[in-house]
Motif scaffolding. Sequence first.
Motif: not given
Length: 116
Positions: A60-83
Amino acid sequence: QVQLVESGGGLVQAGGSLRLSCTASGSIFNINAMGWYRQAPGKQRELVARITVGSSTNYADSVKGRFTISRNNARNTVYLQMNSLKPEDTAVYYCNAELLTGVHYWGQGTQVTVSS
């Protein structure tokens, strides 16, 4: 079916950081993309960030540059880092799994509250 379990919400002051986690189980081989949505009181649920199996992302435009989404396929996990969190980021955050068939599954939601 896909089951999604979220964690990591909480209360933080403006300018702070939080990391949300979402672990998928079940028919995970059918997942095309995973993402995070949020819903603030009195507002519609909105997409925050999404990541495909090929690791393409959109935000979303409102979070660009502040939030980062990533994934760990081995753990079937998705993360959202919010700064650099802002009070307007306060909402219930929902993990979402989008299957190849177009069916969506949702987590139970986790509350994020940002105080000013």
